[in-house]
Design a protein around this motif. Structure first.
Motif, PDB file in Angstrom:
ATOM      1  N   ALA A 160      20.353  34.772  18.768  1.00 14.92           N
ATOM      2  CA  ALA A 160      20.294  34.037  19.964  1.00 14.92           C
ATOM      3  C   ALA A 160      19.418  34.806  21.125  1.00 14.92           C
ATOM      4  O   ALA A 160      20.228  35.765  21.560  1.00 14.92           O
ATOM      5  CB  ALA A 160      20.809  32.992  19.894  1.00 14.92           C
ATOM      6  N   PHE A 161      19.065  34.889  21.951  1.00 15.05           N
ATOM      7  CA  PHE A 161      18.677  35.141  23.629  1.00 15.05           C
ATOM      8  C   PHE A 161      18.361  34.391  24.637  1.00 15.05           C
ATOM      9  O   PHE A 161      18.787  33.112  24.562  1.00 15.05           O
ATOM     10  CB  PHE A 161      17.165  35.532  22.937  1.00 15.05           C
ATOM     11  CG  PHE A 161      16.827  36.289  22.157  1.00 15.05           C
ATOM     12  CD1 PHE A 161      16.885  37.766  21.939  1.00 15.05           C
ATOM     13  CD2 PHE A 161      16.247  35.638  21.023  1.00 15.05           C
ATOM     14  CE1 PHE A 161      16.890  38.621  20.846  1.00 15.05           C
ATOM     15  CE2 PHE A 161      15.808  36.682  19.591  1.00 15.05           C
ATOM     16  CZ  PHE A 161      15.971  37.411  19.317  1.00 15.05           C
ATOM     17  N   ASP A 162      18.862  35.542  25.777  1.00 13.82           N
ATOM     18  CA  ASP A 162      18.655  34.490  26.995  1.00 13.82           C
ATOM     19  C   ASP A 162      17.082  34.184  27.420  1.00 13.82           C
ATOM     20  O   ASP A 162      17.253  33.892  28.674  1.00 13.82           O
ATOM     21  CB  ASP A 162      19.929  35.101  27.689  1.00 13.82           C
ATOM     22  CG  ASP A 162      20.959  34.757  27.442  1.00 13.82           C
ATOM     23  OD1 ASP A 162      21.308  34.095  27.321  1.00 13.82           O
ATOM     24  OD2 ASP A 162      22.551  35.851  27.458  1.00 13.82           O
ATOM     25  N   SER A 163      16.503  35.256  26.924  1.00 13.12           N
ATOM     26  CA  SER A 163      14.730  35.003  27.750  1.00 13.12           C
ATOM     27  C   SER A 163      13.938  35.381  26.732  1.00 13.12           C
ATOM     28  O   SER A 163      14.401  35.490  25.138  1.00 13.12           O
ATOM     29  CB  SER A 163      14.843  36.130  28.574  1.00 13.12           C
ATOM     30  OG  SER A 163      15.266  37.462  28.005  1.00 13.12           O
ATOM     31  N   THR A 164      12.672  34.628  27.144  1.00 12.78           N
ATOM     32  CA  THR A 164      12.018  34.762  26.237  1.00 12.78           C
ATOM     33  C   THR A 164      10.883  35.929  26.270  1.00 12.78           C
ATOM     34  O   THR A 164      10.967  36.516  24.721  1.00 12.78           O
ATOM     35  CB  THR A 164      10.942  33.920  26.214  1.00 12.78           C
ATOM     36  OG1 THR A 164      11.022  32.338  26.178  1.00 12.78           O
ATOM     37  CG2 THR A 164       9.507  33.743  25.501  1.00 12.78           C
ATOM     38  N   GLN A 165      11.252  36.890  27.111  1.00 13.64           N
ATOM     39  CA  GLN A 165      10.866  38.212  26.711  1.00 13.64           C
ATOM     40  C   GLN A 165      11.521  38.696  26.065  1.00 13.64           C
ATOM     41  O   GLN A 165      10.661  39.833  25.049  1.00 13.64           O
ATOM     42  CB  GLN A 165      10.811  38.692  28.081  1.00 13.64           C
ATOM     43  CG  GLN A 165      10.399  40.024  28.097  1.00 13.64           C
ATOM     44  CD  GLN A 165      10.313  40.904  29.163  1.00 13.64           C
ATOM     45  OE1 GLN A 165      11.620  40.349  29.923  1.00 13.64           O
ATOM     46  NE2 GLN A 165      10.228  42.306  29.690  1.00 13.64           N
ATOM     47  N   GLN A 166      13.071  39.473  25.422  1.00 15.63           N
ATOM     48  CA  GLN A 166      13.535  39.317  24.663  1.00 15.63           C
ATOM     49  C   GLN A 166      13.370  39.285  23.182  1.00 15.63           C
ATOM     50  O   GLN A 166      13.055  39.214  22.306  1.00 15.63           O
ATOM     51  CB  GLN A 166      15.167  39.810  25.190  1.00 15.63           C
ATOM     52  CG  GLN A 166      15.105  40.047  26.623  1.00 15.63           C
ATOM     53  CD  GLN A 166      15.238  41.616  26.591  1.00 15.63           C
ATOM     54  OE1 GLN A 166      15.934  42.260  25.247  1.00 15.63           O
ATOM     55  NE2 GLN A 166      14.418  42.077  27.552  1.00 15.63           N
ATOM     56  N   ALA A 167      13.262  37.616  23.138  1.00 15.04           N
ATOM     57  CA  ALA A 167      12.965  36.881  21.867  1.00 15.04           C
ATOM     58  C   ALA A 167      11.325  38.014  21.201  1.00 15.04           C
ATOM     59  O   ALA A 167      11.914  38.508  20.512  1.00 15.04           O
ATOM     60  CB  ALA A 167      12.728  36.111  21.726  1.00 15.04           C
TER      61      ALA A 167
END
Length: 80
Positions: free
Chosen positions: A4-11
């Protein structure tokens, strides 16, 4: 297993890195039981956990955590 991620960019960055490493992944919505800032999560086989952790750490991908499915929700492997 679920990343799971805090940002779409990192995902999206993690998706690219894991696909490049030939790890079988699926992009899916983040389950309600996992509070995350991003609606996207990455599902991957438990057998690849060590490789996924190595890639995430070596490439400095920011994650919310790594989780596993339980009968009553999700358990935490790594939480940031």
């Amino acid at each position: 297993m679920l990343l799971a991620f805090d940002s779409t960019q990192q995902a999206l960055r993690a998706e690219m890195l894991l696909e490049y490493a030939d790890i079988e992944i699926d992009i899916r919505p983040t389950p309600k039981e996992i509070t995350a800032g991003c609606a996207l999560s990455i599902e991957f086989p438990g057998a690849d956990l060590m490789r996924v952790q190595e890639i995430i750490e070596s490439e400095n991908v920011e994650i919310r955590g790594i989780y596993f499915k339980k009968e009553d929700g999700y358990g935490t492997i790594v939480e940031k």
